[in-house]
Write a protein that holds these residues in place. Sequence first.
Motif, mmCIF file in Angstrom:
data_model
loop_
_atom_site.group_PDB
_atom_site.id
_atom_site.type_symbol
_atom_site.label_atom_id
_atom_site.label_comp_id
_atom_site.label_asym_id
_atom_site.label_seq_id
_atom_site.Cartn_x
_atom_site.Cartn_y
_atom_site.Cartn_z
ATOM 1 N N UNK A 32 32.776 76.520 108.170
ATOM 2 C CA UNK A 32 31.645 77.212 107.552
ATOM 3 C C UNK A 32 30.612 76.213 107.050
ATOM 4 N N UNK A 33 31.073 75.126 106.470
ATOM 5 C CA UNK A 33 30.150 74.102 105.991
ATOM 6 C C UNK A 33 29.385 73.468 107.144
ATOM 7 N N UNK A 34 30.072 73.243 108.262
ATOM 8 C CA UNK A 34 29.419 72.668 109.439
ATOM 9 C C UNK A 34 28.386 73.649 109.981
ATOM 10 N N UNK A 35 28.744 74.935 110.017
ATOM 11 C CA UNK A 35 27.795 75.930 110.504
ATOM 12 C C UNK A 35 26.548 75.978 109.625
ATOM 13 N N UNK A 36 26.734 76.020 108.321
ATOM 14 C CA UNK A 36 25.589 76.120 107.417
ATOM 15 C C UNK A 36 24.715 74.863 107.478
ATOM 16 N N UNK A 37 25.339 73.698 107.606
ATOM 17 C CA UNK A 37 24.526 72.482 107.710
ATOM 18 C C UNK A 37 23.774 72.449 109.041
ATOM 19 N N UNK A 38 24.374 72.972 110.122
ATOM 20 C CA UNK A 38 23.683 73.037 111.401
ATOM 21 C C UNK A 38 22.491 73.978 111.318
ATOM 22 N N UNK A 39 22.657 75.075 110.601
ATOM 23 C CA UNK A 39 21.560 76.017 110.405
ATOM 24 C C UNK A 39 20.426 75.337 109.629
ATOM 25 N N UNK A 40 20.760 74.570 108.597
ATOM 26 C CA UNK A 40 19.751 73.850 107.816
ATOM 27 C C UNK A 40 19.057 72.780 108.666
ATOM 28 N N UNK A 41 19.809 72.109 109.538
ATOM 29 C CA UNK A 41 19.237 71.079 110.410
ATOM 30 C C UNK A 41 18.190 71.707 111.327
ATOM 31 N N UNK A 42 18.493 72.873 111.879
ATOM 32 C CA UNK A 42 17.525 73.516 112.768
ATOM 33 C C UNK A 42 16.271 73.938 112.007
ATOM 34 N N UNK A 43 16.434 74.404 110.767
ATOM 35 C CA UNK A 43 15.270 74.771 109.972
ATOM 36 C C UNK A 43 14.418 73.549 109.641
ATOM 37 N N UNK A 44 15.066 72.447 109.245
ATOM 38 C CA UNK A 44 14.313 71.232 108.920
ATOM 39 C C UNK A 44 13.642 70.628 110.155
ATOM 40 N N UNK A 45 14.288 70.730 111.298
ATOM 41 C CA UNK A 45 13.712 70.197 112.529
ATOM 42 C C UNK A 45 12.448 70.953 112.895
ATOM 43 N N UNK A 46 12.492 72.275 112.770
ATOM 44 C CA UNK A 46 11.286 73.047 113.089
ATOM 45 C C UNK A 46 10.180 72.758 112.071
#
Length: 89
Positions: free
Chosen positions: A23-37
Amino acid sequence: MTKQRSTDTQLSGGNRNTGFTASQIYHSTHQVSKLTSHLELHPKDYSSQIGLWKLLSRRKRLLTYLSDENTGLHAGVLKKLGIRGLRGR
């Protein structure tokens, strides 16, 4: 938001424990995609770049821990999220 919940449920097997590594990996991946955009629109936002680097290093440490503890779940998380594995592991 429903996509995030369904993927979170699939990754954690219905477990809503936010301390669960997948779950932590999923949430950090979601944050990475938001920051990348965000950084595509604002390339000179250096504080966001530093935050992205910190988030990527945290996700890398979590992936290393998960690969050491449970390789099957590690492979499933990588496949579901569409991220590449760690080099040399």
